[in-house]
Design a protein around this motif. Structure first.
Motif, PDB file in Angstrom:
ATOM      1  N   LEU A  62       1.743   4.048   3.086  1.00  0.00           N
ATOM      2  CA  LEU A  62       0.970   5.200   2.498  1.00  0.00           C
ATOM      3  C   LEU A  62       0.293   6.038   3.719  1.00  0.00           C
ATOM      4  O   LEU A  62       0.285   7.295   3.564  1.00  0.00           O
ATOM      5  CB  LEU A  62      -0.118   4.910   1.482  1.00  0.00           C
ATOM      6  N   ARG A  63      -0.187   5.379   4.627  1.00  0.00           N
ATOM      7  CA  ARG A  63      -0.507   5.852   5.891  1.00  0.00           C
ATOM      8  C   ARG A  63       0.376   6.707   6.560  1.00  0.00           C
ATOM      9  O   ARG A  63       0.028   7.828   7.098  1.00  0.00           O
ATOM     10  CB  ARG A  63      -1.574   4.759   6.945  1.00  0.00           C
ATOM     11  N   GLN A  64       1.556   5.925   6.580  1.00  0.00           N
ATOM     12  CA  GLN A  64       2.513   6.668   7.527  1.00  0.00           C
ATOM     13  C   GLN A  64       2.974   8.026   6.751  1.00  0.00           C
ATOM     14  O   GLN A  64       3.253   9.073   7.277  1.00  0.00           O
ATOM     15  CB  GLN A  64       3.955   5.660   7.506  1.00  0.00           C
ATOM     16  N   ALA A  65       3.129   7.938   5.219  1.00  0.00           N
ATOM     17  CA  ALA A  65       3.450   9.093   4.495  1.00  0.00           C
ATOM     18  C   ALA A  65       2.577  10.085   4.441  1.00  0.00           C
ATOM     19  O   ALA A  65       2.872  11.138   4.539  1.00  0.00           O
ATOM     20  CB  ALA A  65       3.661   8.422   3.203  1.00  0.00           C
ATOM     21  N   ALA A  66       1.265   9.825   5.026  1.00  0.00           N
ATOM     22  CA  ALA A  66       0.303  10.921   5.014  1.00  0.00           C
ATOM     23  C   ALA A  66       0.115  11.434   6.355  1.00  0.00           C
ATOM     24  O   ALA A  66      -0.348  12.846   6.483  1.00  0.00           O
ATOM     25  CB  ALA A  66      -1.346  10.447   4.505  1.00  0.00           C
ATOM     26  N   GLU A  67       0.841  10.857   7.545  1.00  0.00           N
ATOM     27  CA  GLU A  67       0.724  11.510   8.708  1.00  0.00           C
ATOM     28  C   GLU A  67       1.950  11.751   9.169  1.00  0.00           C
ATOM     29  O   GLU A  67       3.066  10.960   9.382  1.00  0.00           O
ATOM     30  CB  GLU A  67       0.021  10.413   9.670  1.00  0.00           C
ATOM     31  N   PRO A  68       2.518  13.192   9.358  1.00  0.00           N
ATOM     32  CA  PRO A  68       3.673  13.446   9.904  1.00  0.00           C
ATOM     33  C   PRO A  68       3.889  12.954  11.277  1.00  0.00           C
ATOM     34  O   PRO A  68       3.053  12.545  12.257  1.00  0.00           O
ATOM     35  CB  PRO A  68       3.639  14.995  10.246  1.00  0.00           C
ATOM     36  N   ARG A 180       3.889  16.356   0.447  1.00  0.00           N
ATOM     37  CA  ARG A 180       3.544  15.769  -0.876  1.00  0.00           C
ATOM     38  C   ARG A 180       4.049  14.340  -0.783  1.00  0.00           C
ATOM     39  O   ARG A 180       4.446  13.616  -1.879  1.00  0.00           O
ATOM     40  CB  ARG A 180       4.241  16.564  -1.830  1.00  0.00           C
ATOM     41  N   ARG A 181       4.613  13.795   0.425  1.00  0.00           N
ATOM     42  CA  ARG A 181       5.571  12.520   0.420  1.00  0.00           C
ATOM     43  C   ARG A 181       4.638  11.340  -0.144  1.00  0.00           C
ATOM     44  O   ARG A 181       5.038  10.563  -0.775  1.00  0.00           O
ATOM     45  CB  ARG A 181       5.815  12.211   1.864  1.00  0.00           C
ATOM     46  N   ARG A 182       3.374  11.294   0.124  1.00  0.00           N
ATOM     47  CA  ARG A 182       2.528  10.162  -0.212  1.00  0.00           C
ATOM     48  C   ARG A 182       2.220  10.206  -1.875  1.00  0.00           C
ATOM     49  O   ARG A 182       2.313   9.201  -2.390  1.00  0.00           O
ATOM     50  CB  ARG A 182       1.072  10.350   0.350  1.00  0.00           C
ATOM     51  N   ARG A 183       2.057  11.408  -2.401  1.00  0.00           N
ATOM     52  CA  ARG A 183       2.136  11.744  -3.825  1.00  0.00           C
ATOM     53  C   ARG A 183       3.410  11.136  -4.455  1.00  0.00           C
ATOM     54  O   ARG A 183       3.386  10.515  -5.469  1.00  0.00           O
ATOM     55  CB  ARG A 183       1.673  12.836  -4.343  1.00  0.00           C
ATOM     56  N   VAL A 184       4.601  11.339  -3.931  1.00  0.00           N
ATOM     57  CA  VAL A 184       5.865  11.055  -4.479  1.00  0.00           C
ATOM     58  C   VAL A 184       5.890   9.526  -4.411  1.00  0.00           C
ATOM     59  O   VAL A 184       6.200   8.718  -5.302  1.00  0.00           O
ATOM     60  CB  VAL A 184       6.930  11.576  -3.593  1.00  0.00           C
TER      61      VAL A 184
END
Length: 701
Positions: A62-68, A180-184
């Protein structure tokens, strides 16, 4: 398996280390070991590990998904996973292989070879699911690798989540969805959690023993940890509520093993108790270190954190040490003192494995799963040496496992002549019934052939399995004959098919089977598995269907067992539930061929396979059983003969046992292929005596 904290992304990600969760792992592994060694119950500790594994991995993804730009390449992530999980596993497998050769009889080497390959391939849980192995209690006959099922579930989950996260990253990297990757990812996880839980409830109802090891039925526990990682940053609780949540979680955790029979109730709804306890303890510590409630601070004490650091290795070591200790002592428990020695040895080996195997092989500078010291200062030579050792051990385990399986396959390929052994050389039961000289020849089947010397009905799939209730009919003997004997009941009726098939061909009758594993014909409302003593509701359902089929088919005779070992020993008896079946058959004018059950090899209340005893150097007599312990002085079926005039009593006890002892080998033929089923080769030598008694009962020849 103890939870494995995920590796951070390639770029530096600042996050708080949760020492209280490391301590929680220490508590969980202590519960697992204590319950396995002394109580023979499931503590719920493994379920804690599964949730924590999902939490740690989910937090990283989730951290990776939130940070480009924080994404780690999938190949690199998988390599990290292998480096983290496999070295300690390989060392334990290699040590277990050596102990298997030294301590256990050759009859168990094949199962170990199969399970070692399943463990290395991370499909051990599916191997156990297919065999529905009982995980209720430790026993010297249980595989020393059975506990690795949870590690396989976890490894499969890690790979699946890494693939899902990669697919989500690919899909959301187009069309402006990156933000929106984290939300997906959270949405996909939530849907998967609900689906997995629903499946777990369904699978638990259909076949709990198999569902226990099912990755899809277990996934919701790991996914719940991922969801906890998704919501933890938004949790805001006052101090008193944090304390209440933590205390509730601790109470649920410690009460789980005491109040819930996890081996019978997981992974169904009752698994919400250890899962919920873990979630409460995760969320109660949300925020900063200063906000930890006092229960979480207690869990963060150095002793528990250190124990948590060794949790993975301790989990791997404790079970094989327990099983091998019981096998070495030839006991079914280790007692208080023996248990303490097993616990101490497991701790020592876990510490050595952590420091000498796991630490050197982790990537320098990484935040490891066990929050141990970084390895930058360790000599590169130690890392290289240990890597070479681990690879060599893995190759040795694979080569030895495949080699032994090939050896067994060759032996069994040469064992097809078991059905046509020379009667003069291998008289079997005839040596008990008639005075004769028995030549000095090797026993057949051999100890390595015995496991496959099974009834034709098992090989042909003509016996209903434990979890099913379908009535399967198969025809043996003379299929075109008009006279019919229905062979009905459990596996102790089944093993007579080898002789009945021969007699049917010889005397012109057909044998139609109505068989279910572990399920004699009984009207008992609460049937139990005769070996595990667990409830067996599928037996009750099957018997109702089988009785309806028997009445509709109206065979000339129903061949079934009439006795059972006395539950409190010694001797045998007629269970009350059998009488109801006989009443129903009698009311429908169906004659009964009632066979007295063959002796079960109970020693000190536990079933012992003579073939294992023989493999350890015993002889035909020492590996047998005194007759009076297995059989009453007279056949208890005769006590009911006046009530059932249509019943003919069959009794081959004098062809299986001598006057004083039921031996393991007679007439150069192994009597039992396991602890309580006759070998098919021996049953064929009983055909003449069974034929004589059937002739008297049926008048057909």
């Amino acid at each position: 398996m103890p939870a494995v904290k995920s590796y951070p992304a390639a770029r530096t990600v600042h996050r708080r280390v949760r020492d209280d969760l490391n301590g929680l792992r220490g508590i969980a592994i202590a519960l697992v070991v204590v319950y396995h060694i002394w109580f023979g119950r499931v503590s719920g500790g493994v379920d804690v590990f599964l949730v924590l594994s999902g939490f740690f991995l989910g937090g990283r993804l989730l951290r990776q998904a939130a940070e480009p730009g924080a994404d780690e390449p999938l190949p690199s992530a998988l390599i990290r996973l292998v480096r983290r999980l496999c070295p300690a596993l390989v060392v334990v497998l290699a040590a277990s292989a050596m102990l298997t050769v030294l301590v256990q009889p050759q009859t168990r080497w094949e199962t170990f070879a199969d399970q070692s390959l399943a463990s290395l391939g991370y499909y051990q849980n599916w191997y156990l699911a297919l065999t529905s192995s009982d995980y209720l209690r430790a026993d010297q006959n249980v595989s020393p690798l059975q506990h690795i099922w949870s590690m396989s579930v976890q490894g499969q989950f890690f790979v699946a989540m890494l693939l899902i996260a990669w697919l989500v990253a690919v899909a959301t990297g187009r069309g402006g969805w990156g933000a929106r990757r984290r939300r997906v990812l959270v949405a996909v996880t939530a849907v998967a959690t609900v689906a997995s839980f629903a499946y777990a409830v369904f699978a638990h109802h259909v076949d709990q023993a198999s569902a226990y090891y099912d990755s899809f039925a277990r996934a919701w526990q790991l996914l719940a940890g991922v969801l906890a990682a998704a919501v933890i940053s938004a949790v805001r609780m006052p101090g008193w509520l944090r304390v209440a949540a933590a205390l509730t979680g601790v109470a649920m955790l410690f009460g789980c093993g005491i109040l819930i029979d996890g081996a019978a109730q997981f992974p169904g709804p009752w698994a919400l108790v250890p899962v919920g306890a873990t979630i409460l303890l995760i969320l109660s510590g949300a925020g900063t270190e200063a906000n930890l409630p006092w229960p979480n601070r207690l869990m963060a004490t150095p002793a528990l954190v250190t124990l948590g650091a060794m949790a993975y290795a301790l989990y791997l070591w404790h079970w094989p040490l327990l099983i091998f200790s019981m096998a070495f002592l030839d006991r079914h428990t280790v007692g208080l003192r023996g248990g303490l020695l097993v616990f101490a040895a497991s701790l020592l080996l876990a510490y050595l494995t952590l420091r000498l195997v796991e630490d050197p092989l982790r990537k320098p500078g990484s935040a490891t799963a066990l929050a141990t010291q970084p390895v930058q200062g360790r000599p590169r030579r130690l890392t290289t040496t240990m890597a070479v050792v681990v690879v060599a051990l893995a190759v040795a385990v694979c080569v030895s496992a495949f080699g032994w399986r090939k050896h067994i396959a060759d032996i069994r390929a040469n064992g097809n002549e078991l059905q046509s052994l020379a009667p003069r050389d291998y008289p079997g039961a005839r040596a008990v019934l008639e005075p004769m000289r028995v030549p000095d020849l090797p026993m057949r089947p051999t100890i390595l052939e015995a496991a496959e010397d099974l009834p034709a009905t098992t090989i042909d799939g003509c016996i209903t399995e434990f979890a099913d209730t379908e009535v399967i009919r198969c025809t043996y003997g003379d299929p075109g004959a008009t006279r019919t004997i229905a062979l009905a009941g459990g596996s102790h009726s089944e093993h007579w098919i080898a002789a009945l098939d021969l007699l049917g061909v010889r005397h012109g009758f057909r044998v139609v089977t109505y068989l279910k594993m572990g399920c004699p014909l009984t009207t008992d409302d609460d049937p139990r598995n005769a070996v595990t003593h667990e409830p067996y509701p599928e037996c009750r359902s099957w018997v109702k269907k089988a009785m309806a089929a028997l009445i509709a088919d109206a065979p000339d005779f129903v061949f079934t067992t009439t006795t059972r070992p006395h539950p409190h020993g010694p001797g045998d008896l007629v269970p009350d539930g059998y009488l109801g079946v006989w009443d129903e058959l009698d009311a429908n004018d169906i004659a009964i061929l009632g066979m007295r059950d063959t002796p079960w090899m109970f020693r000190d209340g536990a079933l012992v396979a003579p073939v294992d005893c023989l493999a350890e150097g015993g002889d035909a007599e020492s590996c047998g059983l005194p007759r009076h312990e297995a059989l009453a002085e007279h056949n208890p079926t005769f006590d009911h003969l006046d009530r059932y005039r249509s019943m003919s009593i069959l009794d081959l006890s004098d062809a299986v046992c001598r006057l004083d002892v039921c031996r393991a080998v007679e007439g150069n033929v192994l009597v039992y292929h396991d602890a309580h089923h006759l070998s098919s080769t021996y049953v064929r030598t009983l055909a003449d005596e069974l034929g004589r008694q059937l002739s008297d009962a049926t008048g057909w020849w």
